[in-house]
Design a protein around this motif. Structure first.
Motif, PDB file in Angstrom:
ATOM      1  N   PRO A   1      18.107  29.045  14.020  1.00  0.00           N
ATOM      2  CA  PRO A   1      17.768  27.812  13.271  1.00  0.00           C
ATOM      3  C   PRO A   1      16.498  27.517  12.492  1.00  0.00           C
ATOM      4  CG  PRO A   1      18.818  27.373  15.407  1.00  0.00           C
ATOM      5  CD  PRO A   1      18.498  28.915  15.209  1.00  0.00           C
ATOM      6  N   PHE A   2      15.454  28.484  13.265  1.00  0.00           N
ATOM      7  CA  PHE A   2      14.240  28.429  12.274  1.00  0.00           C
ATOM      8  C   PHE A   2      14.057  29.849  11.270  1.00  0.00           C
ATOM      9  CE2 PHE A   2       9.926  30.340  12.369  1.00  0.00           C
ATOM     10  CZ  PHE A   2       9.157  29.096  11.650  1.00  0.00           C
ATOM     11  N   LEU A   3      14.542  30.721  11.849  1.00  0.00           N
ATOM     12  CA  LEU A   3      14.091  31.893  10.769  1.00  0.00           C
ATOM     13  C   LEU A   3      15.196  31.973   9.780  1.00  0.00           C
ATOM     14  CD1 LEU A   3      13.882  34.870  13.488  1.00  0.00           C
ATOM     15  CD2 LEU A   3      12.125  33.838  12.347  1.00  0.00           C
ATOM     16  N   THR A   4      16.318  31.676   9.736  1.00  0.00           N
ATOM     17  CA  THR A   4      17.004  31.525   8.690  1.00  0.00           C
ATOM     18  C   THR A   4      16.726  30.705   7.415  1.00  0.00           C
ATOM     19  OG1 THR A   4      19.228  31.975  10.081  1.00  0.00           O
ATOM     20  CG2 THR A   4      19.690  31.134   7.778  1.00  0.00           C
ATOM     21  N   PRO A   5      16.496  29.328   7.673  1.00  0.00           N
ATOM     22  CA  PRO A   5      15.562  28.632   6.713  1.00  0.00           C
ATOM     23  C   PRO A   5      14.558  29.226   6.118  1.00  0.00           C
ATOM     24  CG  PRO A   5      16.411  27.085   8.404  1.00  0.00           C
ATOM     25  CD  PRO A   5      16.507  28.473   8.960  1.00  0.00           C
ATOM     26  N   PHE A   6      13.488  29.720   7.114  1.00  0.00           N
ATOM     27  CA  PHE A   6      12.400  30.501   6.694  1.00  0.00           C
ATOM     28  C   PHE A   6      12.608  31.242   5.685  1.00  0.00           C
ATOM     29  CE2 PHE A   6       9.323  33.702   7.386  1.00  0.00           C
ATOM     30  CZ  PHE A   6       7.871  32.859   7.256  1.00  0.00           C
ATOM     31  N   LYS A   7      13.541  32.467   5.792  1.00  0.00           N
ATOM     32  CA  LYS A   7      13.942  33.397   5.236  1.00  0.00           C
ATOM     33  C   LYS A   7      14.514  32.880   3.675  1.00  0.00           C
ATOM     34  CE  LYS A   7      17.175  37.293   4.972  1.00  0.00           C
ATOM     35  NZ  LYS A   7      18.143  37.989   5.728  1.00  0.00           N
ATOM     36  N   LEU A   8      15.272  32.072   3.918  1.00  0.00           N
ATOM     37  CA  LEU A   8      15.802  31.387   2.591  1.00  0.00           C
ATOM     38  C   LEU A   8      14.616  30.905   1.584  1.00  0.00           C
ATOM     39  CD1 LEU A   8      18.001  30.432   0.596  1.00  0.00           C
ATOM     40  CD2 LEU A   8      18.317  28.303   1.997  1.00  0.00           C
ATOM     41  N   THR A   9      13.664  30.134   2.373  1.00  0.00           N
ATOM     42  CA  THR A   9      12.561  29.509   1.581  1.00  0.00           C
ATOM     43  C   THR A   9      11.567  30.589   0.972  1.00  0.00           C
ATOM     44  OG1 THR A   9      12.544  27.664   3.135  1.00  0.00           O
ATOM     45  CG2 THR A   9      10.591  28.060   1.784  1.00  0.00           C
ATOM     46  N   MET A  10      11.341  31.542   1.589  1.00  0.00           N
ATOM     47  CA  MET A  10      10.922  32.942   1.116  1.00  0.00           C
ATOM     48  C   MET A  10      11.494  33.607  -0.021  1.00  0.00           C
ATOM     49  SD  MET A  10       8.057  34.689   1.187  1.00  0.00           S
ATOM     50  CE  MET A  10       7.486  34.721   2.559  1.00  0.00           C
ATOM     51  N   ILE A  11      12.895  33.578  -0.015  1.00  0.00           N
ATOM     52  CA  ILE A  11      13.788  34.277  -1.057  1.00  0.00           C
ATOM     53  C   ILE A  11      13.737  33.207  -2.389  1.00  0.00           C
ATOM     54  CG2 ILE A  11      16.017  34.909  -1.886  1.00  0.00           C
ATOM     55  CD1 ILE A  11      16.519  35.650   1.108  1.00  0.00           C
ATOM     56  N   VAL A  12      13.525  31.898  -2.018  1.00  0.00           N
ATOM     57  CA  VAL A  12      13.635  31.067  -3.015  1.00  0.00           C
ATOM     58  C   VAL A  12      12.230  31.187  -3.745  1.00  0.00           C
ATOM     59  CG1 VAL A  12      13.614  28.627  -3.626  1.00  0.00           C
ATOM     60  CG2 VAL A  12      15.214  29.367  -2.185  1.00  0.00           C
ATOM     61  N   SER A  13      11.325  31.345  -3.028  1.00  0.00           N
ATOM     62  CA  SER A  13       9.819  31.321  -3.696  1.00  0.00           C
ATOM     63  C   SER A  13       9.729  32.706  -4.656  1.00  0.00           C
ATOM     64  CB  SER A  13       8.827  31.530  -2.375  1.00  0.00           C
ATOM     65  OG  SER A  13       8.861  30.450  -1.613  1.00  0.00           O
ATOM     66  N   LEU A  14      10.458  33.643  -4.043  1.00  0.00           N
ATOM     67  CA  LEU A  14      10.401  34.742  -4.910  1.00  0.00           C
ATOM     68  C   LEU A  14      11.316  34.678  -6.258  1.00  0.00           C
ATOM     69  CD1 LEU A  14       9.954  37.995  -5.438  1.00  0.00           C
ATOM     70  CD2 LEU A  14      12.188  38.553  -4.053  1.00  0.00           C
ATOM     71  N   PHE A  15      12.542  34.041  -6.221  1.00  0.00           N
ATOM     72  CA  PHE A  15      13.123  33.814  -7.354  1.00  0.00           C
ATOM     73  C   PHE A  15      12.296  32.740  -8.415  1.00  0.00           C
ATOM     74  CE2 PHE A  15      17.592  34.392  -5.204  1.00  0.00           C
ATOM     75  CZ  PHE A  15      17.237  35.823  -5.470  1.00  0.00           C
ATOM     76  N   LEU A  16      11.688  31.724  -7.788  1.00  0.00           N
ATOM     77  CA  LEU A  16      10.958  30.929  -8.641  1.00  0.00           C
ATOM     78  C   LEU A  16       9.660  31.435  -9.329  1.00  0.00           C
ATOM     79  CD1 LEU A  16      11.084  27.696  -6.523  1.00  0.00           C
ATOM     80  CD2 LEU A  16      12.449  28.144  -8.466  1.00  0.00           C
ATOM     81  N   ALA A  17       9.170  32.636  -8.431  1.00  0.00           N
ATOM     82  CA  ALA A  17       7.971  33.240  -9.245  1.00  0.00           C
ATOM     83  C   ALA A  17       8.471  34.210 -10.237  1.00  0.00           C
ATOM     84  CB  ALA A  17       7.342  33.748  -7.899  1.00  0.00           C
ATOM     85  N   ILE A  18       9.911  34.641 -10.418  1.00  0.00           N
ATOM     86  CA  ILE A  18       9.988  35.473 -11.322  1.00  0.00           C
ATOM     87  C   ILE A  18       9.660  35.409 -12.611  1.00  0.00           C
ATOM     88  CG2 ILE A  18      12.079  36.425 -12.558  1.00  0.00           C
ATOM     89  CD1 ILE A  18      13.679  36.544  -9.875  1.00  0.00           C
ATOM     90  N   PRO A  19       9.362  34.257 -13.385  1.00  0.00           N
ATOM     91  CA  PRO A  19       8.883  34.013 -14.730  1.00  0.00           C
ATOM     92  C   PRO A  19       7.580  34.509 -14.644  1.00  0.00           C
ATOM     93  CG  PRO A  19      10.091  32.240 -14.494  1.00  0.00           C
ATOM     94  CD  PRO A  19      10.177  33.002 -12.885  1.00  0.00           C
ATOM     95  N   PHE A  20       6.719  34.213 -13.407  1.00  0.00           N
ATOM     96  CA  PHE A  20       5.087  34.506 -13.509  1.00  0.00           C
ATOM     97  C   PHE A  20       5.212  36.160 -13.159  1.00  0.00           C
ATOM     98  CE2 PHE A  20       1.282  35.672 -11.017  1.00  0.00           C
ATOM     99  CZ  PHE A  20       0.397  35.085 -12.115  1.00  0.00           C
ATOM    100  N   ILE A  21       5.973  36.629 -12.451  1.00  0.00           N
ATOM    101  CA  ILE A  21       6.064  38.128 -11.951  1.00  0.00           C
ATOM    102  C   ILE A  21       6.279  39.031 -13.764  1.00  0.00           C
ATOM    103  CG2 ILE A  21       7.072  40.059 -11.169  1.00  0.00           C
ATOM    104  CD1 ILE A  21       7.522  38.255  -8.782  1.00  0.00           C
ATOM    105  N   LEU A  22       7.135  38.576 -14.218  1.00  0.00           N
ATOM    106  CA  LEU A  22       7.504  39.045 -15.333  1.00  0.00           C
ATOM    107  C   LEU A  22       6.357  39.276 -16.596  1.00  0.00           C
ATOM    108  CD1 LEU A  22      11.467  38.361 -15.849  1.00  0.00           C
ATOM    109  CD2 LEU A  22      10.342  40.512 -15.092  1.00  0.00           C
ATOM    110  N   GLN A  23       5.747  37.916 -16.305  1.00  0.00           N
ATOM    111  CA  GLN A  23       4.746  37.652 -17.555  1.00  0.00           C
ATOM    112  C   GLN A  23       3.396  38.746 -16.938  1.00  0.00           C
ATOM    113  OE1 GLN A  23       1.422  35.957 -16.533  1.00  0.00           O
ATOM    114  NE2 GLN A  23       0.687  36.281 -18.741  1.00  0.00           N
ATOM    115  N   GLN A  24       3.345  38.817 -15.839  1.00  0.00           N
ATOM    116  CA  GLN A  24       2.245  39.888 -15.488  1.00  0.00           C
ATOM    117  C   GLN A  24       2.635  41.291 -15.859  1.00  0.00           C
ATOM    118  OE1 GLN A  24      -1.095  39.222 -13.893  1.00  0.00           O
ATOM    119  NE2 GLN A  24      -0.114  37.144 -14.468  1.00  0.00           N
TER     120      GLN A  24
END
Length: 262
Positions: free
Chosen positions: A71-94
């Protein structure tokens, strides 16, 4: 004279490694900043991602957590994955900022649209999976549940399943970019791609059969967009090859020595 890269003087290896380290640290910092902003909404994010399944669960059925920490780790893991997906434009810009100085001007003119298109197509593939494929898929699974069997999906298993599909659909929607790159660097030509079109169409339906439930409607929903994206890639590849040929002809003409006076 032929066109030169933006920087004629090569950078020392240490400078390259220092710049690379700086850009990697920036990417990590942005991911964690996004994660810090989203962490308080981790439960709501999981609720949103699990909505396609929960909407098709039988009456009085719920998702379950079979592990104590899920109940804690699964939403935690999902939030980290979502953060990575949202950061993709910045990562590609770098990444672009690191490699752009070594590219020619005509290469940058092609690479920038490809970079932007790859980001948009990846997000489009994920949206396609969430809004169209998931409802059909989970509706089929719910209807196919045998009598006497309670459909109660573990939240961790569900997350692994949908993340795999999100990534698969995101990559599948990169077909136009992949086709254009293959044509641009000369691995294949447009005539060959047109020649193998029947095999590509069959391959799209095979991929659709693997990634979707065993009903023709869901398979077609993935196969047809993949085929259309392939055709878009072939069309863009044709235009790029024509433009490249024109640029090469212009460069050859400019490289010719001036005519001498008699």
């Amino acid at each position: 004279m032929s066109e030169n890269p933006e920087h004629d003087q090569p950078m020392p290896l240490v400078s390259h490694l220092t710049e690379l380290r700086t850009r990697l640290l920036r990417c990590v910092a942005v991911i964690f900043l996004i994660f810090a902003g989203l962490f308080s909404f981790a439960q709501q994010i999981y609720t949103l991602v699990s909505a396609p399944l929960r909407d098709h669960l039988p009456a009085n059925a719920t998702m379950i957590a079979t592990d104590v920490a899920s109940p804690f780790l699964t939403p935690f893991k999902l939030t980290m994955i979502v953060s990575l997906f949202l950061a993709i434009p910045f990562i590609l810009q770098q990444i672009w900022g690191f490699i752009a100085p070594g590219l020619y001007r005509h290469e940058r003119r092609i690479a920038i649209p490809l970079l932007v298109s790859s980001i948009l197509l990846f997000y489009a593939g994920m949206a396609f999976a969430y809004f169209l494929v998931f409802p059909l898929m989970f509706s089929f699974f719910a209807a196919a549940t045998p009598a006497g069997v309670a459909m109660m999906t573990d939240i961790a298993n569900y997350l692994d399943f949908v993340m795999t599909l999100f990534f698969a659909f995101g990559v599948a929607f990169e077909i136009p970019v992949a086709v254009v790159l293959l044509v641009w660097i000369g691995v294949v030509d447009v005539k060959y791609l047109k020649k193998i079109r029947p095999y590509v169409i069959i391959g799209c339906f095979v991929v659709g059969m693997i990634l979707t439930p065993p009903d023709i409607f869901s398979q077609t929903l993935l196969a047809v967009p993949m085929w259309l994206l392939f055709e878009v890639g072939v069309l863009c590849g044709s235009l790029i090859r024509k433009r490249s040929a024109h640029d090469e002809e212009a460069n050859d003409h400019n490289d010719q020595p001036p005519a001498t006076q008699p």
